[in-house]
Write a protein that holds these residues in place. Sequence first.
Motif, PDB file in Angstrom:
ATOM      1  N   LEU A 141     -41.215  22.611 -55.615  1.00  0.00           N
ATOM      2  CA  LEU A 141     -40.612  22.263 -56.899  1.00  0.00           C
ATOM      3  C   LEU A 141     -41.149  20.925 -57.409  1.00  0.00           C
ATOM      4  CD1 LEU A 141     -36.882  23.285 -56.269  1.00  0.00           C
ATOM      5  CD2 LEU A 141     -38.447  24.339 -57.905  1.00  0.00           C
ATOM      6  N   ALA A 142     -41.262  19.948 -56.508  1.00  0.00           N
ATOM      7  CA  ALA A 142     -41.779  18.640 -56.915  1.00  0.00           C
ATOM      8  C   ALA A 142     -43.207  18.757 -57.438  1.00  0.00           C
ATOM      9  CB  ALA A 142     -41.706  17.665 -55.743  1.00  0.00           C
ATOM     10  N   GLN A 143     -44.011  19.557 -56.762  1.00  0.00           N
ATOM     11  CA  GLN A 143     -45.405  19.714 -57.199  1.00  0.00           C
ATOM     12  C   GLN A 143     -45.486  20.491 -58.515  1.00  0.00           C
ATOM     13  OE1 GLN A 143     -47.954  20.140 -53.885  1.00  0.00           O
ATOM     14  NE2 GLN A 143     -49.612  21.095 -55.031  1.00  0.00           N
ATOM     15  N   ALA A 144     -44.484  21.355 -58.763  1.00  0.00           N
ATOM     16  CA  ALA A 144     -44.455  22.106 -60.031  1.00  0.00           C
ATOM     17  C   ALA A 144     -43.833  21.299 -61.159  1.00  0.00           C
ATOM     18  CB  ALA A 144     -43.684  23.410 -59.827  1.00  0.00           C
ATOM     19  N   GLY A 145     -43.385  20.064 -60.858  1.00  0.00           N
ATOM     20  CA  GLY A 145     -42.786  19.222 -61.888  1.00  0.00           C
ATOM     21  C   GLY A 145     -41.359  19.590 -62.216  1.00  0.00           C
ATOM     22  N   VAL A 146     -40.646  20.190 -61.271  1.00  0.00           N
ATOM     23  CA  VAL A 146     -39.264  20.619 -61.490  1.00  0.00           C
ATOM     24  C   VAL A 146     -38.357  19.807 -60.574  1.00  0.00           C
ATOM     25  CG1 VAL A 146     -37.637  22.539 -61.412  1.00  0.00           C
ATOM     26  CG2 VAL A 146     -40.011  22.946 -62.076  1.00  0.00           C
ATOM     27  N   GLU A 147     -37.352  19.187 -61.115  1.00  0.00           N
ATOM     28  CA  GLU A 147     -36.385  18.446 -60.311  1.00  0.00           C
ATOM     29  C   GLU A 147     -35.469  19.419 -59.577  1.00  0.00           C
ATOM     30  OE1 GLU A 147     -36.015  15.272 -59.725  1.00  0.00           O
ATOM     31  OE2 GLU A 147     -37.576  14.505 -61.076  1.00  0.00           O
ATOM     32  N   ARG A 148     -35.289  19.203 -58.285  1.00  0.00           N
ATOM     33  CA  ARG A 148     -34.396  20.081 -57.524  1.00  0.00           C
ATOM     34  C   ARG A 148     -32.975  20.028 -58.080  1.00  0.00           C
ATOM     35  NH1 ARG A 148     -33.402  22.241 -52.176  1.00  0.00           N
ATOM     36  NH2 ARG A 148     -31.348  23.192 -52.360  1.00  0.00           N
ATOM     37  N   THR A 149     -32.542  18.858 -58.526  1.00  0.00           N
ATOM     38  CA  THR A 149     -31.187  18.710 -59.054  1.00  0.00           C
ATOM     39  C   THR A 149     -31.008  19.381 -60.408  1.00  0.00           C
ATOM     40  OG1 THR A 149     -31.825  16.566 -59.985  1.00  0.00           O
ATOM     41  CG2 THR A 149     -30.783  16.565 -57.797  1.00  0.00           C
ATOM     42  N   ALA A 150     -32.120  19.813 -61.029  1.00  0.00           N
ATOM     43  CA  ALA A 150     -32.020  20.456 -62.342  1.00  0.00           C
ATOM     44  C   ALA A 150     -31.911  21.970 -62.240  1.00  0.00           C
ATOM     45  CB  ALA A 150     -33.243  20.088 -63.194  1.00  0.00           C
ATOM     46  N   VAL A 151     -32.050  22.532 -61.045  1.00  0.00           N
ATOM     47  CA  VAL A 151     -31.964  23.980 -60.871  1.00  0.00           C
ATOM     48  C   VAL A 151     -30.720  24.312 -60.055  1.00  0.00           C
ATOM     49  CG1 VAL A 151     -34.462  24.255 -60.998  1.00  0.00           C
ATOM     50  CG2 VAL A 151     -33.359  24.006 -58.764  1.00  0.00           C
ATOM     51  N   TYR A 152     -30.250  25.527 -60.207  1.00  0.00           N
ATOM     52  CA  TYR A 152     -29.116  26.011 -59.418  1.00  0.00           C
ATOM     53  C   TYR A 152     -29.682  26.900 -58.322  1.00  0.00           C
ATOM     54  CZ  TYR A 152     -24.385  27.628 -58.365  1.00  0.00           C
ATOM     55  OH  TYR A 152     -23.185  27.880 -57.749  1.00  0.00           O
ATOM     56  N   ALA A 153     -29.356  26.613 -57.073  1.00  0.00           N
ATOM     57  CA  ALA A 153     -29.887  27.364 -55.937  1.00  0.00           C
ATOM     58  C   ALA A 153     -28.766  28.121 -55.246  1.00  0.00           C
ATOM     59  CB  ALA A 153     -30.553  26.411 -54.941  1.00  0.00           C
ATOM     60  N   THR A 154     -28.996  29.390 -54.956  1.00  0.00           N
ATOM     61  CA  THR A 154     -27.986  30.213 -54.299  1.00  0.00           C
ATOM     62  C   THR A 154     -28.687  31.301 -53.499  1.00  0.00           C
ATOM     63  OG1 THR A 154     -25.910  31.396 -54.662  1.00  0.00           O
ATOM     64  CG2 THR A 154     -27.708  31.838 -56.217  1.00  0.00           C
ATOM     65  N   ASN A 155     -27.920  32.236 -52.945  1.00  0.00           N
ATOM     66  CA  ASN A 155     -28.476  33.318 -52.133  1.00  0.00           C
ATOM     67  C   ASN A 155     -27.822  34.643 -52.497  1.00  0.00           C
ATOM     68  OD1 ASN A 155     -30.398  32.197 -50.018  1.00  0.00           O
ATOM     69  ND2 ASN A 155     -28.642  30.839 -49.744  1.00  0.00           N
ATOM     70  N   ALA A 156     -28.534  35.729 -52.240  1.00  0.00           N
ATOM     71  CA  ALA A 156     -27.987  37.061 -52.495  1.00  0.00           C
ATOM     72  C   ALA A 156     -26.893  37.402 -51.494  1.00  0.00           C
ATOM     73  CB  ALA A 156     -29.104  38.102 -52.433  1.00  0.00           C
ATOM     74  N   VAL A 157     -27.046  36.960 -50.237  1.00  0.00           N
ATOM     75  CA  VAL A 157     -26.051  37.180 -49.183  1.00  0.00           C
ATOM     76  C   VAL A 157     -25.484  35.828 -48.795  1.00  0.00           C
ATOM     77  CG1 VAL A 157     -25.698  38.020 -46.829  1.00  0.00           C
ATOM     78  CG2 VAL A 157     -27.209  39.264 -48.386  1.00  0.00           C
ATOM     79  N   ARG A 158     -24.163  35.750 -48.587  1.00  0.00           N
ATOM     80  CA  ARG A 158     -23.515  34.442 -48.450  1.00  0.00           C
ATOM     81  C   ARG A 158     -23.263  34.011 -47.009  1.00  0.00           C
ATOM     82  NH1 ARG A 158     -22.863  32.677 -53.695  1.00  0.00           N
ATOM     83  NH2 ARG A 158     -24.112  34.186 -54.856  1.00  0.00           N
ATOM     84  N   HIS A 159     -23.424  34.896 -46.047  1.00  0.00           N
ATOM     85  CA  HIS A 159     -23.228  34.538 -44.646  1.00  0.00           C
ATOM     86  C   HIS A 159     -24.545  34.696 -43.884  1.00  0.00           C
ATOM     87  CE1 HIS A 159     -18.881  35.416 -45.561  1.00  0.00           C
ATOM     88  NE2 HIS A 159     -18.750  34.318 -44.847  1.00  0.00           N
ATOM     89  N   PHE A 160     -24.713  33.893 -42.853  1.00  0.00           N
ATOM     90  CA  PHE A 160     -25.925  33.879 -42.024  1.00  0.00           C
ATOM     91  C   PHE A 160     -25.898  35.056 -41.053  1.00  0.00           C
ATOM     92  CE2 PHE A 160     -28.136  31.463 -38.341  1.00  0.00           C
ATOM     93  CZ  PHE A 160     -29.355  32.039 -38.655  1.00  0.00           C
ATOM     94  N   LYS A 161     -26.898  35.925 -41.140  1.00  0.00           N
ATOM     95  CA  LYS A 161     -27.045  37.021 -40.185  1.00  0.00           C
ATOM     96  C   LYS A 161     -28.061  36.603 -39.133  1.00  0.00           C
ATOM     97  CE  LYS A 161     -28.004  41.961 -39.724  1.00  0.00           C
ATOM     98  NZ  LYS A 161     -28.363  43.215 -40.398  1.00  0.00           N
ATOM     99  N   PHE A 162     -27.687  36.738 -37.863  1.00  0.00           N
ATOM    100  CA  PHE A 162     -28.561  36.241 -36.794  1.00  0.00           C
ATOM    101  C   PHE A 162     -28.322  37.027 -35.518  1.00  0.00           C
ATOM    102  CE2 PHE A 162     -24.563  33.968 -36.586  1.00  0.00           C
ATOM    103  CZ  PHE A 162     -24.261  33.981 -35.232  1.00  0.00           C
ATOM    104  N   GLU A 163     -29.232  36.842 -34.559  1.00  0.00           N
ATOM    105  CA  GLU A 163     -29.015  37.301 -33.195  1.00  0.00           C
ATOM    106  C   GLU A 163     -29.265  36.124 -32.261  1.00  0.00           C
ATOM    107  OE1 GLU A 163     -33.369  39.121 -31.918  1.00  0.00           O
ATOM    108  OE2 GLU A 163     -31.783  40.486 -32.547  1.00  0.00           O
ATOM    109  N   LEU A 164     -28.522  36.069 -31.175  1.00  0.00           N
ATOM    110  CA  LEU A 164     -28.641  34.962 -30.236  1.00  0.00           C
ATOM    111  C   LEU A 164     -29.768  35.223 -29.252  1.00  0.00           C
ATOM    112  CD1 LEU A 164     -24.948  34.049 -29.354  1.00  0.00           C
ATOM    113  CD2 LEU A 164     -26.623  32.595 -30.486  1.00  0.00           C
ATOM    114  N   ARG A 165     -30.624  34.202 -29.073  1.00  0.00           N
ATOM    115  CA  ARG A 165     -31.627  34.204 -28.012  1.00  0.00           C
ATOM    116  C   ARG A 165     -31.480  32.886 -27.273  1.00  0.00           C
ATOM    117  NH1 ARG A 165     -37.036  36.394 -31.159  1.00  0.00           N
ATOM    118  NH2 ARG A 165     -36.151  38.360 -31.904  1.00  0.00           N
ATOM    119  N   GLY A 166     -30.781  32.960 -26.151  1.00  0.00           N
ATOM    120  CA  GLY A 166     -30.433  31.716 -25.491  1.00  0.00           C
ATOM    121  C   GLY A 166     -29.448  30.973 -26.358  1.00  0.00           C
ATOM    122  N   LYS A 167     -29.777  29.713 -26.660  1.00  0.00           N
ATOM    123  CA  LYS A 167     -28.878  28.953 -27.521  1.00  0.00           C
ATOM    124  C   LYS A 167     -29.338  28.943 -28.965  1.00  0.00           C
ATOM    125  CE  LYS A 167     -30.874  24.282 -27.197  1.00  0.00           C
ATOM    126  NZ  LYS A 167     -30.621  22.887 -26.844  1.00  0.00           N
TER     127      LYS A 167
END
Length: 476
Positions: free
Chosen positions: A348-374
């Motif tokens: 974003l910085a290299q594209a000349g866009v301020e991070r604080t000027a955009v709204y960032a979100t995700n399509a899925v709201r919870h983290f999906k994961f599998e455990l490998r050790g810790k």
Amino acid sequence: MQVRLDDETDLAGFRREARALLARGVPPQEVHWSAGASHEDLFAGSVEPQAEELPESSGVNVPAAFLELCHQVVLHRDPQRFALLYRLLWRLVHEPGLRHDPLDPDMLKARAMAQAVRRDIHKMHAFVRFRQVQDGEDADDPLHVAWFEPEHRIVEANAPWFRRRFANMRWAILTPERCVEWDRRELHFRGGARRDEAPPADAGEALWLTYYRSIFNPARLKLKMMQKEMPRRYWANLPEAQLIAPLAAQAQERSARMIEQPAAPPLRRMPRLVATAPLAVAGALPALHEAMQACRACPLGAHATQAVPGEGPLQPDLMLVGEQPGDQEDLRGRPFVGPAGQMLDRALAQAGVERTAVYATNAVRHFKFELRGKRRIHKTPGQEEAAACRHWLDEEIALVQPRALVALGATAARALLGRPVAVLAERGEWLQREDGLRVLVTVHPSALLRMDPRQLPQAFDTFVRDLSLAAAGARA
């Protein structure tokens, strides 16, 4: 006859000497094999096992399966492994029926050794625990060091897997016999290390132990199965091992308390919100984010630390939509704050866009994961999980009121457009949603983190161009 190889895992030398001995007709009982102390990278020139023609005087071929067996058996610690392999080679030449005898003692022994090596390789994947060490002036670029005690000589053969898995961080694995370090460019090997050279426990380990306690399910405790998959010989290097005994002792009591708990009331989804005026939006968006925390429309909410809402200003030019929160986002409750977020910030910085000027979100709201050790390893959310989160995304878009949307990856593109999207074929193009909002599709920044370092500069420049195009199109 004495045959000395350069190294304990000198497969190339063994193959060369074995072919020569076979061509001269030297039987196995007349050969004594030994290995030197050299530690050269003998796997650098290896290829996929395939049938290899022996000297013309022998008039036979070596089966591809035998060559693959050799690749694994030479890593075993048994001092008689080279003698066993040469005996098998001799018998394959002089006893053709051996290829079809599944119960031959020599072949069974070699296969058991290969299986032990494969299991040791798998355990190294699962039980290596990195700790951060500050070895330079840059606090944002620590060295990650792990101590491991393999049963067999697998470090050099296993190092390429860790190089691919942790390509973008500096790391070192110390073992009593062989050590390897990755500097993001190449692997470096050296002799063994002492246990006290490994770093002590750090703050991240304390966080991991807290998380391990919180996910421990006494109703699913199977000690014998756990010890089979996580043998006691590895416990000394696993921080969570110190919790096993007390948690197991409390398991029956905790299970009884869980059974006595009353059933939780079913959760209902919030009704669909319709944004009207900015003043109403300002109050409705925090309420929406708070409601996400109670969502159990799919199984992900029961395992993640928290739901991660979007972040940014109202009525921005751009709203960036990713796939799902990562490990750091799940712990901190904010989107794009982990390694992928740092890559996005740079772009974003290299594209000349301020991070604080955009709204960032995700399509899925919870983290999906599998455990490998810790470690919690990212898993791509399925269509059902993305569909369960779809209403949160639509309501957030209605409240934030962006001028345009950027889909970061296939999961986000499908959630925004309601259809499968071939990212590489449609990236950089303006598409349109049913509500009239325009969507530009590009790759997710985590895809750049997984790339070959040699391809990264060009891929990063293309990603920056996509963001620049989105910013210009949103303002047009």
